[in-house]
Write a protein that holds these residues in place. Sequence first.
Motif, PDB file in Angstrom:
ATOM      1  N   MET A 148       0.828  -1.215   0.000  1.00  0.00           N
ATOM      2  CA  MET A 148       0.000   0.000   0.000  1.00  0.00           C
ATOM      3  C   MET A 148       0.859   1.261   0.000  1.00  0.00           C
ATOM      4  O   MET A 148       0.355   2.351  -0.184  1.00  0.00           O
ATOM      5  N   TYR A 206      -7.689  -8.317 -21.038  1.00  0.00           N
ATOM      6  CA  TYR A 206      -7.540  -7.125 -20.200  1.00  0.00           C
ATOM      7  C   TYR A 206      -6.087  -6.645 -20.132  1.00  0.00           C
ATOM      8  O   TYR A 206      -5.801  -5.645 -19.499  1.00  0.00           O
ATOM      9  N   ASN A 233     -16.872 -14.494 -26.765  1.00  0.00           N
ATOM     10  CA  ASN A 233     -17.235 -13.139 -27.193  1.00  0.00           C
ATOM     11  C   ASN A 233     -16.006 -12.335 -27.598  1.00  0.00           C
ATOM     12  O   ASN A 233     -16.025 -11.631 -28.605  1.00  0.00           O
ATOM     13  N   GLU A 260      -5.260   5.291   5.477  1.00  0.00           N
ATOM     14  CA  GLU A 260      -4.550   4.840   4.273  1.00  0.00           C
ATOM     15  C   GLU A 260      -4.976   3.422   3.911  1.00  0.00           C
ATOM     16  O   GLU A 260      -5.212   3.108   2.749  1.00  0.00           O
ATOM     17  N   ALA A 261      -5.072   2.564   4.936  1.00  0.00           N
ATOM     18  CA  ALA A 261      -5.465   1.172   4.717  1.00  0.00           C
ATOM     19  C   ALA A 261      -6.895   1.114   4.180  1.00  0.00           C
ATOM     20  O   ALA A 261      -7.198   0.346   3.258  1.00  0.00           O
ATOM     21  N   TYR A 287      -8.422   3.434   2.499  1.00  0.00           N
ATOM     22  CA  TYR A 287      -8.388   3.946   1.130  1.00  0.00           C
ATOM     23  C   TYR A 287      -7.867   2.859   0.179  1.00  0.00           C
ATOM     24  O   TYR A 287      -8.432   2.630  -0.899  1.00  0.00           O
ATOM     25  N   ILE A 317      -9.705   1.224  -3.043  1.00  0.00           N
ATOM     26  CA  ILE A 317      -9.111   1.223  -4.386  1.00  0.00           C
ATOM     27  C   ILE A 317      -9.098  -0.198  -4.952  1.00  0.00           C
ATOM     28  O   ILE A 317      -9.369  -0.428  -6.128  1.00  0.00           O
ATOM     29  N   ARG A 318      -8.801  -1.155  -4.079  1.00  0.00           N
ATOM     30  CA  ARG A 318      -8.745  -2.559  -4.519  1.00  0.00           C
ATOM     31  C   ARG A 318     -10.138  -2.997  -5.028  1.00  0.00           C
ATOM     32  O   ARG A 318     -10.245  -3.673  -6.039  1.00  0.00           O
ATOM     33  N   GLN A 373     -10.630  -1.613  -8.393  1.00  0.00           N
ATOM     34  CA  GLN A 373      -9.833  -2.353  -9.383  1.00  0.00           C
ATOM     35  C   GLN A 373     -10.558  -3.623  -9.796  1.00  0.00           C
ATOM     36  O   GLN A 373     -10.718  -3.903 -10.982  1.00  0.00           O
ATOM     37  N   GLU A 416     -13.402  -2.854 -12.011  1.00  0.00           N
ATOM     38  CA  GLU A 416     -12.988  -2.505 -13.377  1.00  0.00           C
ATOM     39  C   GLU A 416     -12.608  -3.747 -14.174  1.00  0.00           C
ATOM     40  O   GLU A 416     -12.866  -3.830 -15.359  1.00  0.00           O
ATOM     41  N   TRP A 417     -11.981  -4.714 -13.499  1.00  0.00           N
ATOM     42  CA  TRP A 417     -11.566  -5.943 -14.194  1.00  0.00           C
ATOM     43  C   TRP A 417     -12.699  -6.945 -14.296  1.00  0.00           C
ATOM     44  O   TRP A 417     -12.496  -8.078 -14.734  1.00  0.00           O
ATOM     45  N   GLU A 418     -13.874  -6.534 -13.831  1.00  0.00           N
ATOM     46  CA  GLU A 418     -15.067  -7.389 -13.849  1.00  0.00           C
ATOM     47  C   GLU A 418     -14.882  -8.685 -13.076  1.00  0.00           C
ATOM     48  O   GLU A 418     -15.493  -9.702 -13.388  1.00  0.00           O
ATOM     49  N   ARG A 419     -14.018  -8.635 -12.064  1.00  0.00           N
ATOM     50  CA  ARG A 419     -13.894  -9.807 -11.185  1.00  0.00           C
ATOM     51  C   ARG A 419     -14.886  -9.564 -10.043  1.00  0.00           C
ATOM     52  O   ARG A 419     -14.516  -9.223  -8.923  1.00  0.00           O
ATOM     53  N   GLU A 446     -15.052 -11.493  -6.549  1.00  0.00           N
ATOM     54  CA  GLU A 446     -13.986 -11.040  -5.648  1.00  0.00           C
ATOM     55  C   GLU A 446     -14.289  -9.631  -5.128  1.00  0.00           C
ATOM     56  O   GLU A 446     -14.029  -9.323  -3.970  1.00  0.00           O
ATOM     57  N   PRO A 491     -17.072  -6.736 -25.871  1.00  0.00           N
ATOM     58  CA  PRO A 491     -17.763  -7.851 -26.533  1.00  0.00           C
ATOM     59  C   PRO A 491     -18.654  -8.656 -25.600  1.00  0.00           C
ATOM     60  O   PRO A 491     -19.475  -9.429 -26.052  1.00  0.00           O
ATOM     61  N   ASN A 492     -18.477  -8.478 -24.304  1.00  0.00           N
ATOM     62  CA  ASN A 492     -19.285  -9.252 -23.368  1.00  0.00           C
ATOM     63  C   ASN A 492     -20.664  -8.644 -23.137  1.00  0.00           C
ATOM     64  O   ASN A 492     -21.474  -9.225 -22.437  1.00  0.00           O
TER      65      ASN A 492
END
Lengths: 315, 290
Positions: A108, A184, A291, B4-5, B7, B11-12, B15, B18-21, B24, B207-208
Amino acid sequence: MTIDHEGKRKQLKVIQFDKDRNTLIEKTEPSETFADVGGLEEVKKKIQMNFILPLKNPEFFKAYGKEAGGSLLLYGPPGCGKTFLAKAIAGEINASFIHMELQAILSMYIGESEHNLHDVFEAARENKPCVLFIDELDAIGGNRQNMRQHHERMLVNQLLLELDGLDAHNHGIYVIGATNTPWYLDSALRRPGRFNQLLFISPPAVEEREVILKLKLKDKPQNSLNHKKIASKTAHFSGADLEQLVGDAIESALQRSLEMGELQPLTNNDLNEALSRRKPTTLEWFSTAKNYATFSDVNKDYQQVLDYLKENKIR
Amino acid sequence: MNEEAQYAQFIRIEQLYEWERLEEAINETENYIQQYPEDADGYAVLSKVYLKKGDHKKALHWSLESLKKDPENEIAWEFRVSTLYTAGKYKETMTAIQEALTLFPDDAFYYFLEGNIYNKDGKYEEAKERFLIALKLEPSNALYLANYSYVESILGNQEIALQAEKQALQLDSENSMVFLYVAWAADQRGDYAQSLSYLENAVRLEPNNQQFRVEYLEILQKQFKVYQWLLVPSRMLMKVKPAVVFLIWFVAWMLFKPLVVVFIILYVAAHWTTKMIVNVKVFGRLFVKV
């Protein structure tokens, strides 16, 4: 380090980054080779050509301007043995093996993740020949458009810097990336000299599934299990899915044993029942991959996926 | 240190989102909520993740939980309204938008969604008016410009539509939704080649997304001249009110019954033939579930 009659090490030196101690730790594991990897013949052939043969016949490859070392990107559904294959490559070329996971190196504190990444590459340079396996590469080198934070871009840039050093300082270092979502990946990581060679790692075929089932069920109390039949019923299951399946079956045998008060062997029925409750997890991956391969694959990178879907009648 | 932790964990989650995971991301957000149960943002983000996952019920539930902690939480309002809109509950969306606008009267997003709903209802003038308010508040928003371009195109103001389309793409040429709306605008003025090029970009970027795939395949069908001709009446009818459409069909049926029958047969035949040709070209098969 022990050496067998073919000149291959019996022990593999494995280096990993320990997040708690913030340092690299070393251990040894039994060495695996290609002989231990069932199936994946095309993949093994390609790896032989790019990674292994240049070491064995350097003069031929040098004449054509090709050198040992380089990078490779393994992709495919989760749980299909990408890590195992990377370890087998290390075993095959008598190299050390560094397993780098994103979770371990991410810090971090700004700047420290890049520092950790650099340390891992330095360790690879000190332990030549070395296979540096970067797991979940998409998490480090994900599409930079999605990265809003400056420090995330810094980590990608550091990775690019280390990879570009492959020519200068990384002779004898084999960088293998693995990802479930190659689409990705930052396009900068896919340029020549970086992870431009993609290899699709498919779910195990029926014979491989039989071998995996035998391996997972070895030494367990059992009653004439029909591995072949179970393998034929587990189309599209990943290695990890098969492990879960065996785990479920063991659980019901164990429960039966506790109820009866004596050890009950694992039966075909236990496995069949477990099978009725489990679906292959790879299908979800294939529906996304299809896809990307159909609509977003300008460079025909994922043609192997489309071929696999066709051959295996996955719709 | 603790901040900070907190934050870093936030952020994680972003992330992973955004990665569509998404599984998780859900786990990580649940951990976050356990650690910071008083932070309304945690519940709001969980709503956001469930919306992306397509679980509207849970998305609504968590947005409500967030609003219980903080009735003015911006993220919770945004995703509550977005979920209602995505679920097609337009009446409830409109009510929620009005509530949100009392708290955030300068938030262009709500005017934009209102415009979209008017657009779907065929109330193009009202839609245009809302898009103009949204653009007054956020003049450089490519998505709003693309929507505005679409509605102007429907209203027949092709020059203004083209100008907005160009501006939208200049501002953001990496946004699949922008490409979708400018593709619709191009489709509306009958420029199927341009529409295809825009939808190609949209589907390549995402495409998804099933809507992009379906629309891309439809526009490929529209590249066939025969199909284009047969679509002319439906394109013209789109500009008039549903009651008028019914009246025109009724009159046509009474006066030119055989012609109407021939038209319907031709239309169905052209639709299925072009669809099958496209399927073979793209997937190598006649029938496909997209």
